[in-house]
Design a protein around this motif. Structure first.
Motif, mmCIF file in Angstrom:
data_model
loop_
_atom_site.group_PDB
_atom_site.id
_atom_site.type_symbol
_atom_site.label_atom_id
_atom_site.label_comp_id
_atom_site.label_asym_id
_atom_site.label_seq_id
_atom_site.Cartn_x
_atom_site.Cartn_y
_atom_site.Cartn_z
ATOM 1 N N LEU A 25 1.412 20.310 64.903
ATOM 2 C CA LEU A 25 1.507 18.880 65.230
ATOM 3 C C LEU A 25 0.701 18.031 64.235
ATOM 4 C CD1 LEU A 25 1.465 18.896 69.154
ATOM 5 C CD2 LEU A 25 3.353 19.267 67.595
ATOM 6 N N ASN A 26 0.770 18.450 62.970
ATOM 7 C CA ASN A 26 0.118 17.733 61.854
ATOM 8 C C ASN A 26 -1.395 17.577 62.053
ATOM 9 O OD1 ASN A 26 2.621 17.428 60.504
ATOM 10 N ND2 ASN A 26 3.115 15.696 61.829
ATOM 11 N N ALA A 27 -2.006 18.589 62.696
ATOM 12 C CA ALA A 27 -3.466 18.562 62.876
ATOM 13 C C ALA A 27 -4.139 18.452 61.507
ATOM 14 C CB ALA A 27 -3.925 19.820 63.603
ATOM 15 N N LEU A 28 -5.232 17.682 61.504
ATOM 16 C CA LEU A 28 -5.867 17.296 60.242
ATOM 17 C C LEU A 28 -7.030 18.247 59.942
ATOM 18 C CD1 LEU A 28 -5.917 13.561 61.360
ATOM 19 C CD2 LEU A 28 -4.386 14.501 59.607
ATOM 20 N N ASN A 29 -6.820 19.153 59.008
ATOM 21 C CA ASN A 29 -7.908 20.060 58.613
ATOM 22 C C ASN A 29 -8.530 19.584 57.291
ATOM 23 O OD1 ASN A 29 -6.143 20.859 56.600
ATOM 24 N ND2 ASN A 29 -5.570 22.783 57.591
ATOM 25 N N SER A 30 -9.500 20.342 56.779
ATOM 26 C CA SER A 30 -10.210 19.902 55.556
ATOM 27 C C SER A 30 -9.250 19.720 54.391
ATOM 28 C CB SER A 30 -11.243 20.919 55.101
ATOM 29 O OG SER A 30 -11.854 21.519 56.145
ATOM 30 N N THR A 31 -8.251 20.607 54.298
ATOM 31 C CA THR A 31 -7.306 20.489 53.183
ATOM 32 C C THR A 31 -6.527 19.178 53.282
ATOM 33 O OG1 THR A 31 -7.086 22.878 53.236
ATOM 34 C CG2 THR A 31 -5.473 21.699 51.929
ATOM 35 N N VAL A 32 -6.090 18.830 54.512
ATOM 36 C CA VAL A 32 -5.331 17.574 54.678
ATOM 37 C C VAL A 32 -6.199 16.387 54.239
ATOM 38 C CG1 VAL A 32 -4.092 16.059 56.269
ATOM 39 C CG2 VAL A 32 -4.053 18.524 56.650
ATOM 40 N N TYR A 33 -7.446 16.352 54.733
ATOM 41 C CA TYR A 33 -8.307 15.201 54.395
ATOM 42 C C TYR A 33 -8.581 15.149 52.887
ATOM 43 C CZ TYR A 33 -9.274 14.137 59.344
ATOM 44 O OH TYR A 33 -9.163 13.765 60.672
ATOM 45 N N THR A 34 -8.795 16.319 52.272
ATOM 46 C CA THR A 34 -9.054 16.337 50.828
ATOM 47 C C THR A 34 -7.821 15.843 50.065
ATOM 48 O OG1 THR A 34 -10.552 18.189 51.144
ATOM 49 C CG2 THR A 34 -9.754 17.857 48.910
ATOM 50 N N GLU A 35 -6.649 16.307 50.519
ATOM 51 C CA GLU A 35 -5.419 15.877 49.830
ATOM 52 C C GLU A 35 -5.113 14.402 50.091
ATOM 53 O OE1 GLU A 35 -3.112 20.067 49.100
ATOM 54 O OE2 GLU A 35 -2.322 18.784 50.689
ATOM 55 N N LEU A 36 -5.475 13.922 51.298
ATOM 56 C CA LEU A 36 -5.277 12.485 51.566
ATOM 57 C C LEU A 36 -6.124 11.652 50.602
ATOM 58 C CD1 LEU A 36 -5.135 12.268 55.474
ATOM 59 C CD2 LEU A 36 -3.343 11.518 53.893
ATOM 60 N N TYR A 37 -7.374 12.089 50.408
ATOM 61 C CA TYR A 37 -8.210 11.366 49.445
ATOM 62 C C TYR A 37 -7.540 11.381 48.066
ATOM 63 C CZ TYR A 37 -11.738 9.984 46.203
ATOM 64 O OH TYR A 37 -12.387 9.314 45.190
ATOM 65 N N ASP A 38 -7.089 12.548 47.640
ATOM 66 C CA ASP A 38 -6.507 12.678 46.293
ATOM 67 C C ASP A 38 -5.268 11.795 46.135
ATOM 68 O OD1 ASP A 38 -8.453 14.495 45.671
ATOM 69 O OD2 ASP A 38 -7.176 16.262 45.920
ATOM 70 N N VAL A 39 -4.384 11.820 47.145
ATOM 71 C CA VAL A 39 -3.138 11.067 46.988
ATOM 72 C C VAL A 39 -3.407 9.555 47.017
ATOM 73 C CG1 VAL A 39 -2.325 10.989 49.410
ATOM 74 C CG2 VAL A 39 -0.682 11.028 47.581
ATOM 75 N N PHE A 40 -4.324 9.106 47.874
ATOM 76 C CA PHE A 40 -4.598 7.665 47.920
ATOM 77 C C PHE A 40 -5.374 7.200 46.682
ATOM 78 C CE2 PHE A 40 -2.808 5.633 51.612
ATOM 79 C CZ PHE A 40 -2.383 6.709 52.375
ATOM 80 N N GLU A 41 -6.174 8.079 46.107
ATOM 81 C CA GLU A 41 -6.851 7.736 44.845
ATOM 82 C C GLU A 41 -5.801 7.593 43.729
ATOM 83 O OE1 GLU A 41 -9.819 6.853 44.305
ATOM 84 O OE2 GLU A 41 -10.145 7.132 42.157
ATOM 85 N N ALA A 42 -4.832 8.512 43.706
ATOM 86 C CA ALA A 42 -3.771 8.432 42.699
ATOM 87 C C ALA A 42 -2.939 7.161 42.897
ATOM 88 C CB ALA A 42 -2.879 9.672 42.780
ATOM 89 N N ILE A 43 -2.679 6.823 44.162
ATOM 90 C CA ILE A 43 -1.905 5.611 44.469
ATOM 91 C C ILE A 43 -2.665 4.362 44.008
ATOM 92 C CG2 ILE A 43 -1.196 4.148 46.412
ATOM 93 C CD1 ILE A 43 -0.361 6.794 47.862
ATOM 94 N N GLU A 44 -3.986 4.358 44.234
ATOM 95 C CA GLU A 44 -4.788 3.194 43.804
ATOM 96 C C GLU A 44 -4.605 2.946 42.315
ATOM 97 O OE1 GLU A 44 -6.711 1.163 45.752
ATOM 98 O OE2 GLU A 44 -7.129 -0.066 43.994
ATOM 99 N N ASN A 45 -4.506 4.045 41.554
ATOM 100 C CA ASN A 45 -4.438 3.923 40.097
ATOM 101 C C ASN A 45 -3.013 3.897 39.553
ATOM 102 O OD1 ASN A 45 -7.280 3.905 39.587
ATOM 103 N ND2 ASN A 45 -7.286 6.018 40.328
ATOM 104 N N ASP A 46 -2.028 3.864 40.436
ATOM 105 C CA ASP A 46 -0.624 3.863 40.005
ATOM 106 C C ASP A 46 -0.055 2.451 40.171
ATOM 107 O OD1 ASP A 46 2.082 4.127 39.638
ATOM 108 O OD2 ASP A 46 2.275 5.972 40.808
ATOM 109 N N ALA A 47 0.093 1.746 39.054
ATOM 110 C CA ALA A 47 0.549 0.348 39.113
ATOM 111 C C ALA A 47 1.974 0.232 39.651
ATOM 112 C CB ALA A 47 0.462 -0.275 37.723
#
Ligand code: CO8
Length: 260
Positions: A25-47
């Protein structure tokens, strides 16, 4: 971009991030949170990205909470580290300079509800269920719920949800102001994409000013908040989009913003 626990798509200025552990049920583990940080950081820098939609895979859940399997035997030190990982991802999402929409397709419980509250707007399916059930597990919300929930829906209702740990349905979430809109399940992604498309047609830098003024100002006293607003509105006048917006109005045509 390839992730273990997320799906990522991008088209027409809109990024779609999907939590992808439907078997849990899409439970949020350490990998999910780490990847969420990575994807949103990439989005911030993607014009090319101007708006983000965050949703969950499968029909049942946006996210049924932080991962109880991973947390159950953690020590106090482990939990501190886990909470720091959650905080890093949550802050990255909350402070993103682009608007974010949570499209909530089912359960948004515990860390799932808290993750949705890091987004600017929440649209949910009639089948969605919300709650902070941590009290039933012998803990309290630790992914921003004790802070963001009372700011969104007021202290009395936040205490009711956190102390009693009961789930609420979509209509109740709407009446509390926890979500912006409720739609039939089959219309959820269409509605979220419609809002995202509309947001993508506005000026990105000006939306960023609005977000900064609201997010920063809401945690200060009114005089400081008004000072922040005054500086943000003045900064809008440094954009070409403000010139275009006012010119288009006076020429009785639709503005064509260039995100500059
Ligand atoms: N963590 C891990 N696995 C989960 C979680 C979760 N939060 N939620 C569901 N799952 C798993 C189930 O264990 C089950 O796995 P399996 O098939 O291997 O047994 C699978 O998902 C399907 O779940 P159910 O069989 O339970 O599905 P149901 O339709 O019967 O029930 C519910 C759905 C009502 C959503 C039910 O799964 C449930 O109550 N889930 C847990 C809800 C919950 O308590 N969430 C809060 C978790 S704590 C939290 O989020 C704290 C955040 C802050 C952390 C900061 C550090 C302290």
């Amino acid at each position: 971009m390839i992730y273990k626990t997320l799906l990522y798509e991008k088209a027409d200025g809109i990024a779609r991030v999907t939590l992808n552990r439907p078997e849990a049920l899409n439970a949020l583990n350490s990998t999910v949170y780490t990847e969420l940080y990575d994807v949103f950081e990439a989005i911030e820098n993607d014009a090319d990205v101007r708006v983000v939609v965050l949703t969950g895979s499968g029909e049942k859940a946006f996210a049924a909470g932080s991962d109880v399997v991973e947390m159950q035997n953690m020590s106090t030190l482990d939990i501190q580290k886990f909470v720091a990982t959650i905080r890093k991802a949550s802050d990255r999402i909350y402070t993103l300079s682009k608007p974010t929409i949570a499209a909530i397709n089912g359960y948004a419980l515990g860390g799932g509800c808290e993750l949705s509250m890091c987004c600017d707007l929440r649209i949910c399916s009639e089948k969605a269920r919300f709650g902070q059930p941590e009290i039933n597990l012998g803990l309290i919300p630790g992914a921003s719920g004790t802070q963001r929930l009372p700011r969104l829906i007021g202290m009395a209702k936040a205490k009711e949800l956190i102390f009693l740990g009961d789930m609420i349905d979509a209509a109740t979430a709407l009446s509390l102001g926890l979500v912006n809109k409720v739609v039939p399940p089959e219309k959820l992604m269409d509605e979220a994409m419609e809002w995202a498309t509309k947001l993508a047609s506005k000026s990105g830098p000006v939306l960023a000013m609005a977000k900064m003024a609201i997010n920063t100002g809401v945690d200060t006293d009114i005089a400081s908040g008004l000072n922040i607003e005054a500086r943000c509105v003045a900064l809008c006048f440094a954009t070409k989009d403000q010139k275009e917006g006012m010119k288009a109005f006076l020429e009785k045509r639709k503005a064509e913003f260039k995100n500059k």
